[in-house]
Structures are given as structure tokens and as C-alpha cells.
Motif scaffolding. Structure first.
Motif, PDB file in Angstrom:
ATOM      1  N   UNK A 196       0.820  -1.202   0.000  1.00 18.96           N
ATOM      2  CA  UNK A 196       0.000   0.000   0.000  1.00 18.96           C
ATOM      3  C   UNK A 196       0.858   1.259   0.000  1.00 18.96           C
ATOM      4  N   UNK A 197       1.885   1.278   0.846  1.00 22.73           N
ATOM      5  CA  UNK A 197       2.784   2.430   0.907  1.00 22.73           C
ATOM      6  C   UNK A 197       3.633   2.549  -0.355  1.00 22.73           C
ATOM      7  N   UNK A 198       4.163   1.437  -0.823  1.00 22.00           N
ATOM      8  CA  UNK A 198       5.063   1.469  -1.981  1.00 22.00           C
ATOM      9  C   UNK A 198       4.361   1.939  -3.249  1.00 22.00           C
ATOM     10  N   UNK A 199       3.137   1.445  -3.467  1.00 16.27           N
ATOM     11  CA  UNK A 199       2.435   1.747  -4.710  1.00 16.27           C
ATOM     12  C   UNK A 199       1.344   2.807  -4.554  1.00 16.27           C
ATOM     13  N   UNK A 200       1.149   3.327  -3.339  1.00 13.68           N
ATOM     14  CA  UNK A 200       0.163   4.378  -3.116  1.00 13.68           C
ATOM     15  C   UNK A 200      -1.261   3.937  -3.388  1.00 13.68           C
ATOM     16  N   UNK A 201      -1.604   2.718  -2.991  1.00 12.60           N
ATOM     17  CA  UNK A 201      -2.958   2.199  -3.196  1.00 12.60           C
ATOM     18  C   UNK A 201      -3.578   1.845  -1.846  1.00 12.60           C
ATOM     19  N   UNK A 202      -4.899   1.868  -1.808  1.00 10.12           N
ATOM     20  CA  UNK A 202      -5.608   1.434  -0.607  1.00 10.12           C
ATOM     21  C   UNK A 202      -5.977  -0.031  -0.787  1.00 10.12           C
ATOM     22  N   UNK A 203      -5.508  -0.873   0.112  1.00  8.63           N
ATOM     23  CA  UNK A 203      -5.806  -2.300   0.051  1.00  8.63           C
ATOM     24  C   UNK A 203      -6.660  -2.692   1.237  1.00  8.63           C
ATOM     25  N   UNK A 204      -7.583  -3.620   1.000  1.00  5.67           N
ATOM     26  CA  UNK A 204      -8.343  -4.198   2.102  1.00  5.67           C
ATOM     27  C   UNK A 204      -7.420  -5.139   2.850  1.00  5.67           C
ATOM     28  N   UNK A 205      -7.324  -4.969   4.146  1.00  3.50           N
ATOM     29  CA  UNK A 205      -6.424  -5.823   4.926  1.00  3.50           C
ATOM     30  C   UNK A 205      -7.102  -7.108   5.371  1.00  3.50           C
ATOM     31  N   UNK A 206      -8.351  -7.291   4.979  1.00  2.00           N
ATOM     32  CA  UNK A 206      -9.071  -8.526   5.270  1.00  2.00           C
ATOM     33  C   UNK A 206      -9.530  -9.131   3.947  1.00  2.00           C
ATOM     34  N   UNK A 207      -9.945 -10.358   3.983  1.00  2.00           N
ATOM     35  CA  UNK A 207     -10.439 -11.007   2.774  1.00  2.00           C
ATOM     36  C   UNK A 207      -9.339 -11.566   1.882  1.00  2.00           C
ATOM     37  N   UNK A 208      -8.097 -11.611   2.375  1.00  2.00           N
ATOM     38  CA  UNK A 208      -7.002 -12.166   1.586  1.00  2.00           C
ATOM     39  C   UNK A 208      -7.104 -13.682   1.557  1.00  2.00           C
ATOM     40  N   UNK A 209      -6.446 -14.268   0.565  1.00  2.00           N
ATOM     41  CA  UNK A 209      -6.452 -15.727   0.431  1.00  2.00           C
ATOM     42  C   UNK A 209      -5.064 -16.225   0.086  1.00  2.00           C
ATOM     43  N   UNK A 210      -4.686 -17.325   0.690  1.00  2.00           N
ATOM     44  CA  UNK A 210      -3.477 -18.038   0.300  1.00  2.00           C
ATOM     45  C   UNK A 210      -3.943 -19.114  -0.666  1.00  2.00           C
ATOM     46  N   UNK A 211      -3.367 -19.134  -1.857  1.00  2.00           N
ATOM     47  CA  UNK A 211      -3.793 -20.101  -2.860  1.00  2.00           C
ATOM     48  C   UNK A 211      -3.518 -21.522  -2.396  1.00  2.00           C
ATOM     49  N   UNK A 212      -4.464 -22.391  -2.648  1.00  2.00           N
ATOM     50  CA  UNK A 212      -4.288 -23.806  -2.328  1.00  2.00           C
ATOM     51  C   UNK A 212      -4.095 -24.564  -3.642  1.00  2.00           C
ATOM     52  N   UNK A 213      -3.206 -25.524  -3.626  1.00  2.00           N
ATOM     53  CA  UNK A 213      -2.941 -26.381  -4.786  1.00  2.00           C
ATOM     54  C   UNK A 213      -2.364 -25.633  -5.987  1.00  2.00           C
ATOM     55  N   UNK A 214      -1.934 -24.409  -5.817  1.00  2.00           N
ATOM     56  CA  UNK A 214      -1.206 -23.697  -6.863  1.00  2.00           C
ATOM     57  C   UNK A 214      -0.352 -22.633  -6.194  1.00  2.00           C
ATOM     58  N   UNK A 215       0.768 -22.379  -6.806  1.00  2.00           N
ATOM     59  CA  UNK A 215       1.711 -21.434  -6.215  1.00  2.00           C
ATOM     60  C   UNK A 215       1.476 -20.016  -6.700  1.00  2.00           C
ATOM     61  N   UNK A 216       0.835 -19.856  -7.865  1.00  2.00           N
ATOM     62  CA  UNK A 216       0.596 -18.526  -8.409  1.00  2.00           C
ATOM     63  C   UNK A 216      -0.473 -18.618  -9.485  1.00  2.00           C
ATOM     64  N   UNK A 217      -1.026 -17.470  -9.865  1.00  2.00           N
ATOM     65  CA  UNK A 217      -1.959 -17.378 -10.986  1.00  2.00           C
ATOM     66  C   UNK A 217      -1.238 -16.675 -12.132  1.00  2.00           C
TER      67      UNK A 217
END
Length: 85
Positions: free
Chosen positions: A43-64
Motif C-alpha cells: 500500500x505504501x510502496x504503490x500508493x494504493x488502498x488495500x483491504x487488509x481482510x479477505x485475503x487468500x493463500x492459494x491452495x494447490x497452486x503457487x501462483x496465478x
């Protein structure tokens, strides 16, 4: 369901050492702390507002999508020298 209501959104990938990630997975509170700090940093680096809740750790894949090679910056280590006397 996603919180964007069907609209597009921006996704940020965070690259984490796999050994450290296993440590995070072993302690849900530590994982939540780490992800909160990471999102605040983005958020600080890119100057964006991010929701600090509702995040997900991907299961069964390392990236999209595709992932590119990452470079790790090495900081010079202090030289410790024993002095006579």
C-alpha cells in the motif's frame, strides 16, 4: 464469491521463501501478521488502498498467470575482525 462484485481487480504477488512460508503456515496468527505487514508495505510502496481482510493463500497452486524470475538483493555483511589487545 469475490468482493469486487464481478468487476476487475488488481492482484499483487508476494514472493516468499518456501521454508519461511512453512513456518508461517504452522502459526495462523503469525501468517496473518506477516500478510498484514506485507499488504501495508504494498500500500505504501504503490500508493494504493488495500483491504487488509479477505485475503487468500492459494491452495494447490503457487501462483496465478505467469511468474517471472526474481532477483534477490544481497546486502553486504559486516566484516567482524578480532583486534589484538
Amino acid at each position: 464469491p469475490n468482493s469486487t462484485g464481478g468487476r476487475g481487480c488488481t492482484a499483487y504477488d508476494v514472493v516468499v521463501n518456501s521454508g519461511f512460508f512453512r513456518t508461517l503456515q504452522a502459526d495462523p496468527l503469525y501468517l496473518e501478521f506477516f500478510l498484514t505487514v506485507a499488504m501495508e508495505g504494498l500500500s505504501e510502496k504503490y500508493g494504493v488502498d488495500l483491504e487488509l481482510t479477505g485475503w487468500r493463500v492459494l491452495r494447490n497452486r503457487k501462483f496465478l498467470g505467469s511468474i517471472s524470475a526474481q532477483n534477490i538483493r544481497a546486502r553486504p555483511r559486516p566484516h567482524i575482525q578480532e583486534l589484538p589487545g
